[in-house]
Design a protein around this motif. Sequence first.
Motif: not given
Length: 123
Positions: A37-38, A98-99, A104-105
Amino acid sequence: MKKTILLIFLIIFGGVTLFMSSSVLFDWFGIREKEGHFIPFVVWANWICGMLYLIAALGILRNQSWAKLLLIISLVILILTYFGLFIQINDNVPYETKTIGAMTFRIAVTAQFIFLTNKIDKK
């Protein structure tokens, strides 16, 4: 030496960002299905930032002052996208957890690129 290291990281980070985001957007190599689910505007923002990283690397290589501005624009795009992501999450739009970490990264790395570009500009 610092300039060379910055250029290497900008080119690698920009290239990987551009490849991965375009793979999701244009469904190359079946990557879109693997991403789950992007949220399209997040992927588009990453694609734009990938382009800006590569153009900024060229600017830094040529000692152009506008290179830092491109990195600042990237950071603004990413921060606005991050807020937009949380609005989507609040609206119960399906997303991959993970998004959040990836964004954040990406924001932290872009801020570091700006910091390092500042140090190079002062020399």
